[in-house]
Motif scaffolding. Structure first.
Motif, PDB file in Angstrom:
ATOM      1  N   TYR A 121       0.858  -1.186   0.000  1.00 37.99           N
ATOM      2  CA  TYR A 121       0.000   0.000   0.000  1.00 37.99           C
ATOM      3  C   TYR A 121       0.895   1.238   0.000  1.00 37.99           C
ATOM      4  O   TYR A 121       1.676   1.448   0.929  1.00 37.99           O
ATOM      5  CB  TYR A 121      -0.897  -0.007   1.241  1.00 37.99           C
ATOM      6  CG  TYR A 121      -1.870   1.142   1.355  1.00 37.99           C
ATOM      7  CD1 TYR A 121      -3.159   1.043   0.821  1.00 37.99           C
ATOM      8  CD2 TYR A 121      -1.529   2.307   2.037  1.00 37.99           C
ATOM      9  CE1 TYR A 121      -4.071   2.089   0.954  1.00 37.99           C
ATOM     10  CE2 TYR A 121      -2.431   3.357   2.165  1.00 37.99           C
ATOM     11  CZ  TYR A 121      -3.707   3.240   1.625  1.00 37.99           C
ATOM     12  OH  TYR A 121      -4.611   4.289   1.757  1.00 37.99           O
TER      13      TYR A 121
ATOM     14  N   TYR B  31       0.317  -7.670  -5.171  1.00 38.67           N
ATOM     15  CA  TYR B  31      -0.463  -6.473  -5.509  1.00 38.67           C
ATOM     16  C   TYR B  31       0.252  -5.229  -4.993  1.00 38.67           C
ATOM     17  O   TYR B  31       0.794  -5.213  -3.886  1.00 38.67           O
ATOM     18  CB  TYR B  31      -1.864  -6.552  -4.902  1.00 38.67           C
ATOM     19  CG  TYR B  31      -2.562  -7.871  -5.164  1.00 38.67           C
ATOM     20  CD1 TYR B  31      -2.968  -8.224  -6.451  1.00 38.67           C
ATOM     21  CD2 TYR B  31      -2.778  -8.782  -4.126  1.00 38.67           C
ATOM     22  CE1 TYR B  31      -3.583  -9.440  -6.690  1.00 38.67           C
ATOM     23  CE2 TYR B  31      -3.395  -9.996  -4.356  1.00 38.67           C
ATOM     24  CZ  TYR B  31      -3.791 -10.318  -5.647  1.00 38.67           C
ATOM     25  OH  TYR B  31      -4.396 -11.539  -5.884  1.00 38.67           O
TER      26      TYR B  31
ATOM     27  N   ILE C 242      -0.659  -1.109  -4.544  1.00 42.47           N
ATOM     28  CA  ILE C 242      -1.802  -0.200  -4.534  1.00 42.47           C
ATOM     29  C   ILE C 242      -1.327   1.246  -4.533  1.00 42.47           C
ATOM     30  O   ILE C 242      -0.527   1.650  -3.683  1.00 42.47           O
ATOM     31  CB  ILE C 242      -2.692  -0.430  -3.285  1.00 42.47           C
ATOM     32  CG1 ILE C 242      -3.027  -1.924  -3.107  1.00 42.47           C
ATOM     33  CG2 ILE C 242      -3.957   0.423  -3.378  1.00 42.47           C
ATOM     34  CD1 ILE C 242      -3.809  -2.539  -4.237  1.00 42.47           C
TER      35      ILE C 242
ATOM     36  N   PRO D 276      -3.054   4.512  -3.688  1.00 43.46           N
ATOM     37  CA  PRO D 276      -4.342   4.860  -3.081  1.00 43.46           C
ATOM     38  C   PRO D 276      -4.723   6.329  -3.194  1.00 43.46           C
ATOM     39  O   PRO D 276      -5.597   6.798  -2.454  1.00 43.46           O
ATOM     40  CB  PRO D 276      -4.109   4.480  -1.619  1.00 43.46           C
ATOM     41  CG  PRO D 276      -2.662   4.760  -1.396  1.00 43.46           C
ATOM     42  CD  PRO D 276      -1.964   4.499  -2.709  1.00 43.46           C
TER      43      PRO D 276
ATOM     44  N   PHE E 281      -2.719  -1.774  -8.899  1.00 42.49           N
ATOM     45  CA  PHE E 281      -4.077  -1.219  -8.868  1.00 42.49           C
ATOM     46  C   PHE E 281      -3.983   0.251  -8.465  1.00 42.49           C
ATOM     47  O   PHE E 281      -3.353   0.594  -7.461  1.00 42.49           O
ATOM     48  CB  PHE E 281      -4.953  -1.967  -7.858  1.00 42.49           C
ATOM     49  CG  PHE E 281      -5.379  -3.330  -8.304  1.00 42.49           C
ATOM     50  CD1 PHE E 281      -6.581  -3.516  -8.968  1.00 42.49           C
ATOM     51  CD2 PHE E 281      -4.565  -4.428  -8.067  1.00 42.49           C
ATOM     52  CE1 PHE E 281      -6.972  -4.776  -9.385  1.00 42.49           C
ATOM     53  CE2 PHE E 281      -4.944  -5.691  -8.471  1.00 42.49           C
ATOM     54  CZ  PHE E 281      -6.158  -5.875  -9.138  1.00 42.49           C
TER      55      PHE E 281
ATOM     56  N   THR F 246      -6.002   4.182  -7.997  1.00 39.59           N
ATOM     57  CA  THR F 246      -7.253   4.887  -7.752  1.00 39.59           C
ATOM     58  C   THR F 246      -7.809   5.450  -9.056  1.00 39.59           C
ATOM     59  O   THR F 246      -7.045   5.967  -9.885  1.00 39.59           O
ATOM     60  CB  THR F 246      -7.010   6.031  -6.756  1.00 39.59           C
ATOM     61  OG1 THR F 246      -6.411   5.497  -5.580  1.00 39.59           O
ATOM     62  CG2 THR F 246      -8.293   6.747  -6.400  1.00 39.59           C
TER      63      THR F 246
ATOM     64  N   LEU G 229      -8.723   0.431  -9.783  1.00 35.73           N
ATOM     65  CA  LEU G 229      -9.494  -0.176  -8.710  1.00 35.73           C
ATOM     66  C   LEU G 229     -10.985  -0.044  -9.017  1.00 35.73           C
ATOM     67  O   LEU G 229     -11.474   1.065  -9.250  1.00 35.73           O
ATOM     68  CB  LEU G 229      -9.200   0.522  -7.381  1.00 35.73           C
ATOM     69  CG  LEU G 229      -7.959   0.104  -6.604  1.00 35.73           C
ATOM     70  CD1 LEU G 229      -7.721   1.078  -5.447  1.00 35.73           C
ATOM     71  CD2 LEU G 229      -8.088  -1.317  -6.072  1.00 35.73           C
TER      72      LEU G 229
ATOM     73  N   SER H  96     -15.454  -3.077  -4.113  1.00 36.74           N
ATOM     74  CA  SER H  96     -14.259  -3.755  -3.622  1.00 36.74           C
ATOM     75  C   SER H  96     -14.365  -5.272  -3.690  1.00 36.74           C
ATOM     76  O   SER H  96     -13.345  -5.973  -3.643  1.00 36.74           O
ATOM     77  CB  SER H  96     -13.973  -3.333  -2.176  1.00 36.74           C
ATOM     78  OG  SER H  96     -15.032  -3.696  -1.318  1.00 36.74           O
TER      79      SER H  96
ATOM     80  N   THR I 297     -12.322  -7.367  -6.609  1.00 44.89           N
ATOM     81  CA  THR I 297     -10.862  -7.471  -6.664  1.00 44.89           C
ATOM     82  C   THR I 297     -10.414  -8.864  -6.245  1.00 44.89           C
ATOM     83  O   THR I 297     -11.135  -9.577  -5.535  1.00 44.89           O
ATOM     84  CB  THR I 297     -10.205  -6.446  -5.725  1.00 44.89           C
ATOM     85  OG1 THR I 297     -10.560  -6.742  -4.366  1.00 44.89           O
ATOM     86  CG2 THR I 297     -10.650  -5.037  -6.072  1.00 44.89           C
TER      87      THR I 297
ATOM     88  N   TYR J 215     -12.502  -1.731   0.928  1.00 44.91           N
ATOM     89  CA  TYR J 215     -11.997  -0.373   0.786  1.00 44.91           C
ATOM     90  C   TYR J 215     -13.128   0.580   0.435  1.00 44.91           C
ATOM     91  O   TYR J 215     -14.209   0.168  -0.003  1.00 44.91           O
ATOM     92  CB  TYR J 215     -10.864  -0.285  -0.246  1.00 44.91           C
ATOM     93  CG  TYR J 215     -11.182  -0.725  -1.655  1.00 44.91           C
ATOM     94  CD1 TYR J 215     -11.954   0.059  -2.521  1.00 44.91           C
ATOM     95  CD2 TYR J 215     -10.660  -1.916  -2.166  1.00 44.91           C
ATOM     96  CE1 TYR J 215     -12.203  -0.336  -3.819  1.00 44.91           C
ATOM     97  CE2 TYR J 215     -10.906  -2.315  -3.463  1.00 44.91           C
ATOM     98  CZ  TYR J 215     -11.672  -1.528  -4.288  1.00 44.91           C
ATOM     99  OH  TYR J 215     -11.928  -1.924  -5.579  1.00 44.91           O
TER     100      TYR J 215
ATOM    101  N   PHE K 213      -8.113   1.452   2.924  1.00 44.22           N
ATOM    102  CA  PHE K 213      -8.151  -0.008   2.884  1.00 44.22           C
ATOM    103  C   PHE K 213      -8.329  -0.555   4.294  1.00 44.22           C
ATOM    104  O   PHE K 213      -7.634  -0.110   5.227  1.00 44.22           O
ATOM    105  CB  PHE K 213      -6.849  -0.552   2.295  1.00 44.22           C
ATOM    106  CG  PHE K 213      -6.896  -0.821   0.824  1.00 44.22           C
ATOM    107  CD1 PHE K 213      -6.671  -2.101   0.321  1.00 44.22           C
ATOM    108  CD2 PHE K 213      -7.170   0.198  -0.073  1.00 44.22           C
ATOM    109  CE1 PHE K 213      -6.713  -2.361  -1.042  1.00 44.22           C
ATOM    110  CE2 PHE K 213      -7.207  -0.044  -1.439  1.00 44.22           C
ATOM    111  CZ  PHE K 213      -6.983  -1.326  -1.924  1.00 44.22           C
TER     112      PHE K 213
END
Length: 427
Positions: A94, A119, A121, A123, A147, A149, A174, A178, A181, A189, A207
């Motif tokens: 993240y 993964y 992210i 965000p 992924f 936003t 994303l 949620s 995914t 999320y 998240f």
């Protein structure tokens, strides 16, 4: 070794440094290339091409924080990546930080034990300090799915994601839902935004890691520690720089001065100019710089455009409170008040989750907090202090209006020239 907030840090003349809370290595084993970040000109923030990393285990064998620092004019604050072990095997990232050799080595130690990065992210859509690292970080882990936003944008030209360095064949948006995914069994999320800011937009995705009852956020809420975090203490010079009252001061490297510098950094970073900070005329700043000793000219050639009033700590104590959650004044004044109802609805959804810990991307982490405390942080957007028919505390956490003066002036100027849309009424 010194001890601050329960965390060890490197003494200036010490022979070892912290890699994480469990492991300390000899300084002789570390090469300066370990900290190298060669793409720093893309985002020229201090410490530029040299970024150190501290890894900290937050939840045993489940969640780790990777902290680095960044700032302007020695106003340094932590920037944080969070790594989560997946039940199905592998890891989720993240908000990546700069993939220095040291950082990648520390990540690979987790990969060797818990499996590949599955993964990555991104965000946020507006935080260049987060976005700039995603592409370079992803290149070190060629099987990871990225992924991002929705509604990503760039300035001054709105370029395709691949032009921003994100791998096109394994980058996807994303989904709003949620449950769509591949990590839906472990995470929920909620998306805030996009909030229209005229030339740009703001959005953030919180998240929720269900198994550990942990909430991951980017910028929306934070908490400030009284003492500087471990990552800031690796190089105490910025703390000592901001502990000065005059440009010519030679500040002793002691814990009290490190704390003083840290607290002033927090005020400057979150308010730009709180009530207790006066900015001298630049001709006076230049005169003071010319008179400064060679030793005091180490930082920015002796320029020190700060004059703190004697009661400046009162502003810090009001900002920190007792360590509880709050929304950064910049977000309160310039961003979230453009979409109060949307923000409140998002906060309600986040507060419906049963988290016990919050990990933001900046300042303190982890923060022990319950959903009602998260929701309460957004009560500045409401006309009524009571929230949701008594489900949440009726007492908000107001910050002193006098410290918002500069931000209010900035907001009024942006509105006057039509650069950003006006704030909306509270809900």
């Amino acid at each position: 070794m010194y001890q601050t907030s329960g965390r060890p840090f490197l003494a200036e003349n010490g022979g070892c440094r912290v890699v994480d809370d469990q492991r300390i290595v000899n300084a002789e084993q570390i090469h300066p290339r370990d900290f190298s970040w060669q793409l720093w000109p893309v985002l020229p923030l201090y410490p530029f091409g040299k970024r150190q990393t501290i890894r900290k285990e937050i939840v045993k064998e489940t969640i780790w924080n990777f902290d680095q620092i960044q700032g302007i004019f020695y106003v340094v604050v932590p920037i944080r990546m969070t790594v989560v072990k997946l039940e199905a095997g592998g890891l989720l990232i993240y908000a990546p930080v700069a993939p220095t050799p040291e950082c990648i080595r520390l990540v690979n130690e987790l990969v060797a034990e818990y499996g590949n990065i599955k993964y990555i992210i991104l965000p946020t859509i507006s935080g260049l300090e987060h976005k700039v690292f995603v592409g370079p970080f992803a290149r070190y882990f060629p099987t990871a799915q990225v992924f991002v936003t929705p509604n990503q944008w760039s300035f001054p030209l709105n370029l395709p994601l691949s032009w921003l360095g994100l791998p096109p064949k394994r980058t996807q948006i994303l989904p709003e839902d949620s449950s769509k995914t591949p990590f839906a069994n472990e995470f929920d999320y909620a998306m805030l935004g996009p909030i229209d800011l005229g030339p740009g937009r703001f959005a953030e995705v919180a998240f929720f890691h269900k198994r550990s009852h942990t909430l991951l956020v980017t910028d929306c809420v934070l908490s400030i520690p009284e003492d500087p975090p471990a990552i800031v203490l690796l190089d105490p010079y910025p703390l000592l720089f901001h502990a000065k009252d005059h440009v010519s001061d030679i500040i002793a490297d002691i814990q009290a001065n490190r704390r003083k510098g840290w607290q002033r950094i927090c005020l400057f970073a979150l308010y730009f100019q709180p009530r207790a900070l006066d900015i001298p005329q630049w001709n006076q700043v230049l005169q003071n710089a010319l008179k400064a000793s060679e030793r005091s000219k180490k930082g920015y050639f002796g320029l020190y455009p700060f004059k703190w009033q004697s009661d400046w700590q009162r502003s810090f104590e009001a900002l920190r409170g007792d360590g509880r959650l709050f929304v950064a004044p910049i977000l309160q004044t310039l961003i979230l008040n453009r979409a109060p109802q949307e923000t409140i609805d998002w906060a309600d959804k986040v507060a419906s989750w049963d988290f016990q810990w919050i990990i933001p991307c900046h300042f303190d982490s982890p923060i022990q907090a319950e959903p009602h405390q998260f929701r309460q942080a957004f009560s500045f957007l409401e006309k009524q202090t009571a929230v949701n028919a008594g489900l949440f505390s009726s007492s908000s956490y107001p910050l002193p209006e006098e410290d918002f003066k500069t931000l209010r002036v900035i907001d009024a100027g942006l509105n006057k020239f039509g650069i950003v849309p006006p704030a909306k009424e509270k809900v």
